[in-house]
Design an enzyme around this catalytic site. Sequence first.
Site, mmCIF file in Angstrom:
data_model
loop_
_atom_site.group_PDB
_atom_site.id
_atom_site.type_symbol
_atom_site.label_atom_id
_atom_site.label_comp_id
_atom_site.label_asym_id
_atom_site.label_seq_id
_atom_site.Cartn_x
_atom_site.Cartn_y
_atom_site.Cartn_z
ATOM 1 N N ARG A 170 0.800 -1.221 0.000
ATOM 2 C CA ARG A 170 0.000 0.000 0.000
ATOM 3 C C ARG A 170 0.837 1.278 0.000
ATOM 4 N NH1 ARG A 170 -3.402 -4.026 1.396
ATOM 5 N NH2 ARG A 170 -1.510 -4.830 2.332
ATOM 6 N N THR A 171 1.814 1.356 0.882
ATOM 7 C CA THR A 171 2.541 2.622 1.013
ATOM 8 C C THR A 171 3.278 2.966 -0.287
ATOM 9 O OG1 THR A 171 2.804 2.178 3.357
ATOM 10 C CG2 THR A 171 4.218 3.879 2.442
ATOM 11 N N LYS A 178 26.441 -3.415 -1.559
ATOM 12 C CA LYS A 178 27.912 -3.381 -1.653
ATOM 13 C C LYS A 178 28.514 -2.675 -0.442
ATOM 14 C CE LYS A 178 27.432 -2.549 -6.601
ATOM 15 N NZ LYS A 178 27.649 -1.479 -7.584
ATOM 16 N N ARG A 238 11.506 3.719 3.332
ATOM 17 C CA ARG A 238 11.061 2.714 4.318
ATOM 18 C C ARG A 238 12.276 1.875 4.682
ATOM 19 N NH1 ARG A 238 5.891 -1.225 4.264
ATOM 20 N NH2 ARG A 238 4.979 0.757 4.908
ATOM 21 N N HIS A 290 5.317 5.656 11.499
ATOM 22 C CA HIS A 290 4.764 5.533 10.144
ATOM 23 C C HIS A 290 3.772 6.678 9.976
ATOM 24 C CE1 HIS A 290 3.512 4.016 6.407
ATOM 25 N NE2 HIS A 290 3.262 2.748 6.691
HETATM 26 C C1 NCD Z 1 2.092 -1.327 7.920
HETATM 27 C C2 NCD Z 1 3.592 -1.179 8.055
HETATM 28 O O1 NCD Z 1 4.349 -1.459 7.128
HETATM 29 O O2 NCD Z 1 3.988 -0.761 9.114
HETATM 30 N N1 NCD Z 1 1.621 -1.475 6.633
HETATM 31 C C3 NCD Z 1 1.262 -0.356 5.926
HETATM 32 O O3 NCD Z 1 2.078 0.485 5.632
HETATM 33 N N2 NCD Z 1 -0.038 -0.225 5.608
HETATM 34 C C4 NCD Z 1 1.509 -2.303 8.839
HETATM 35 C C5 NCD Z 1 2.070 -3.682 8.922
HETATM 36 O O4 NCD Z 1 2.962 -4.073 8.181
HETATM 37 O O5 NCD Z 1 1.570 -4.417 9.761
#
Ligand code: NCD
Length: 294
Positions: free
Chosen positions: A27-28, A57, A78, A106
């Site tokens: 999703r993100t 590397k 991320r 997040h």
């Molecule tokens: C979440 C994350 O990556 O922290 N997912 C997201 O971005 N919707 C939640 C999760 O992984 O449980």
Amino acid sequence: MKSNLHSYENDLNRKILATDFYQPSTRTRFSFEAAIIKLGGSVISTENAEQFSSVAKGETLEDSIRYISCLADFIVLRNRWNDSSFRAANVSRVPVLNGGAGTAQHPTQALLDVFTIYENFGRLTNLDIGVFNDLKNSRTVQSLVHLLSDFPGNRFYFCSIPSLMLPAELEEDLSKKGVQYLKTNDLREALSKSSVAYFTRLQAEYIKDEVERKRLMEEIAENENKYCKYAITEDTIKFMPENSILLHPLPRGPEIDPRVDLDPRAKYFEQAENGLYVRMAILEILNRRNRKKP
Ligand code: NCD
């Protein structure tokens, strides 16, 4: 953005968004990428930076961000390190958006969570918010609780087994702000009091030790024997008040049975869809302020 999607079509013409992802995402990453494309820009991306970028590397996060920020106008990062976004922002010439930092933060997820709450209740104050499952390792929980605790009158019900309860620092933060909260391991009690029920999955990727994992499973089973199943099923959804909503950042695990998906209180797919509009808005706002550093 949501009601007027097309009027922003060319606002970010020729702008580039770099998605620099070291951890899995659906999703993100996709919603940020769709957001910039819908605003007229384009994407450069790595979905597994640990393996496919020069980090494999031995390059540092700082060096790779320094370079990416020469090319892009925005970076979404991320990474499994809690301080990754701060480190990246320190060396980047362009805005760094935290797309998930370890177990700590997040923030864009929290914004789409509160947008969904606002859509349903027309307010972000005086709400009863139940937060369930892995409250210790779930970064979406940390960011959401931080954000919602800044609005007056919100009360929290934290429901989990003792080993996966809220981190002490976040609890201290709530106490300092004078926020009302209750900790419980009884799903039924927390659900019946919540107008917003926010579920998370067990963040198993952060529990590497086999012995620890086994012990957690036993603790969960023990708790379930004492109270009830630690999940939303056709049975437990009955404890939710009629006009409450059920949220989950997704991906879900066994904590939400797909048989409740059609219940009108289940809002997690709408919540996920809102990620697109919220991230479009974030990019649009940043673009108005953005001056690339020399
Ligand atoms: C979440 C994350 O990556 O922290 N997912 C997201 O971005 N919707 C939640 C999760 O992984 O449980």
